[in-house]
Design an enzyme around this catalytic site. Structure first.
Site, PDB file in Angstrom:
ATOM      1  N   ASP A  30     -43.077 -14.587 102.427  1.00 29.14           N
ATOM      2  CA  ASP A  30     -42.685 -13.726 103.540  1.00 29.14           C
ATOM      3  C   ASP A  30     -41.164 -13.605 103.640  1.00 29.14           C
ATOM      4  OD1 ASP A  30     -42.504 -12.376 105.942  1.00 29.14           O
ATOM      5  OD2 ASP A  30     -43.110 -14.077 107.182  1.00 29.14           O
ATOM      6  N   ASN A  54     -39.462 -20.384 107.452  1.00 32.22           N
ATOM      7  CA  ASN A  54     -40.096 -21.706 107.349  1.00 32.22           C
ATOM      8  C   ASN A  54     -41.239 -21.711 106.345  1.00 32.22           C
ATOM      9  OD1 ASN A  54     -39.037 -21.636 110.355  1.00 32.22           O
ATOM     10  ND2 ASN A  54     -39.296 -23.788 109.806  1.00 32.22           N
ATOM     11  N   ASP A  92     -39.309  -6.412 104.697  1.00 31.35           N
ATOM     12  CA  ASP A  92     -40.176  -7.533 105.056  1.00 31.35           C
ATOM     13  C   ASP A  92     -41.501  -7.510 104.308  1.00 31.35           C
ATOM     14  OD1 ASP A  92     -41.553  -9.546 106.291  1.00 31.35           O
ATOM     15  OD2 ASP A  92     -41.578  -8.630 108.279  1.00 31.35           O
ATOM     16  N   THR A 143     -44.909  -7.991 106.461  1.00 32.13           N
ATOM     17  CA  THR A 143     -45.486  -7.019 107.395  1.00 32.13           C
ATOM     18  C   THR A 143     -46.084  -5.918 106.552  1.00 32.13           C
ATOM     19  OG1 THR A 143     -43.933  -7.486 109.192  1.00 32.13           O
ATOM     20  CG2 THR A 143     -44.935  -5.309 109.198  1.00 32.13           C
TER      21      THR A 143
END
Ligand SMILES: *[C@@H]1O[C@H](CO)[C@@H](O)[C@H](O)[C@H]1NC(C)=O
Length: 375
Positions: free
Chosen positions: A87, A92, A269, A272
């Site tokens: 991602d 994280n 991104d 998404t």
């Protein structure tokens, strides 16, 4: 596992840094098939820019019901395997743990720290909020293998609770590739460790997302592969080193500005699936396409009109990136949906609908994003 890694090191490292990505069902599709989507949508209104609400670095929020490209990594000694979404819109790394009793952990692989001889923890708490709920857990440190690259002492989240909708995610966890400035708990992202541990020959990674229904998607660390694109790579400097954020000049159809008039901010991104923008801009695009929007925010057009729909151009750093109707319309059983979704935030998200058209290079050497037409 060991043998394969040893061979990779001997033969060609380049073959080993490519991580194949699988395009799976998104949570949205899984819920839809079970007839539960509408109920979920009402209970947890879709908030794609929920992940961008906390710019202060306390929480980097990621995820929506649409994450669907994932690959395999392993954590620990001996390695325990997980499917994770790569991602570029969060920072994280986290996976479910054996201390998690949420439903979402029951149907996913769980990391068992007591089975890893290299695991360490100081029990620092971690919490990441999503548009649809949250994940909580603790931070641990262990060896992480990504496509034949072995990262030592990588900090990662071990989930202890997960939001209900995550039970419908196909991947076990998420591997964030954005900047540490938006990492929850300031946890060092995997790619930052790859750079500082000199595990990549160049400080870049690149992504190719195959068209719907086809195999071959990959994320590559330290390299770009010219067989995935044709023509030039167009470089766009980042306007913010948080997400991969750039300045967009305009969105046009046949030369007419239909959105982002006077410029706007956008992020690239991989996590998404759609192209997201401010509600009024997205409504304008959807009405140009003759789309109608239902109560859940999905915009549909008649499938028979897809042939005649115009291409849409996104201009970044003076370069035009044009995507055809065939790439922004997706057919879901009998209805055809546009790939444009509105949000209350001013930030645009160029998600998978955009990225499938362009081989994308995330350049940490000079903080830019390169886009090249897929071959
Ligand atoms: C960044 O690096 C690439 C590849 O070396 C180069 O071609 C490009 O012009 C640079 N872009 C920026 C924005 O500095």
């Amino acid at each position: 596992m060991k043998l394969i890694l040893a061979l990779c090191a001997l033969v060609a490292l380049a073959e080993c840094i490519k991580v194949p990505l699988i395009k799976g069902k998104s949570a949205r599709q899984a819920l839809r098939e079970k007839g539960l989507w509408e109920e979920y949508r009402l209970k947890f209104p879709y908030n794609p820019t929920g992940k961008f609400a906390a710019q202060n670095g306390v929480e980097s929020m990621t995820n929506d019901a649409d994450l669907s490209y994932y690959g395999v990594i392993s954590i620990g000694t001996p390695p325990q395997s997980f499917q994770v979404v790569f991602d570029s819109g969060s920072s994280n790394l986290w996976v479910p743990s054996t201390s998690c009793s949420s439903q979402a952990c029951q149907n996913h692989n769980q990391f068992n720290p007591s089975q890893s001889s290299t695991f360490q923890t100081n029990n620092q708490a971690l919490s990441i909020s999503y548009g649809t709920g949250s994940m909580t857990g603790i931070l641990g440190y262990d060896t992480v293998q990504v496509g034949g690259i072995t990262v030592q002492n990588q900090v990662f989240g071990l989930s202890e609770t997960e939001a209900p909708f995550m039970a419908y995610m196909q991947s076990d966890g998420i591997l964030g590739l954005a900047y540490s400035s938006i990492s929850s708990d300031g946890a060092t992202p995997v790619f930052d460790n790859m750079m500082s541990q000199n595990l990549v020959s160049q400080d870049i990674f690149s992504v190719y997302l195959s068209p719907n229904g086809q195999q071959g998607s990959v994320v590559m660390f330290g390299e770009l592969d010219s067989s995935y694109y044709t023509g030039n790579i167009y470089w766009i400097p980042l306007s913010s080193e948080t997400y991969y954020q750039v300045t967009m000049d305009s969105v046009t159809i046949n030369g007419q500005t239909v959105a982002c008039s006077g410029g706007c901010q956008a992020i690239v991104d991989t996590g998404t699936s759609l192209i997201v923008g401010p509600t009024s801009d997205i409504s304008n695009i959807n009405s140009w396409l003759g789309a109608t929007t239902d109560q859940y925010g999905d915009s549909t057009v008649s499938c028979s009109s897809v042939q005649s729909l115009p291409a849409i151009t996104f201009t970044l750093n003076g370069y035009s990136f044009t995507i055809p109707a065939s790439s922004y319309i997706s057919q879901e059983s009998s209805s055809c949906q546009t790939g444009f979704s509105g949000s209350s935030d001013s930030l645009w998200i160029l998600g998978d609908v955009f990225i499938r058209n362009y081989y994308t290079i995330f350049n940490r050497e000079n903080n830019s994003v390169g886009l090249a037409q897929v071959a």
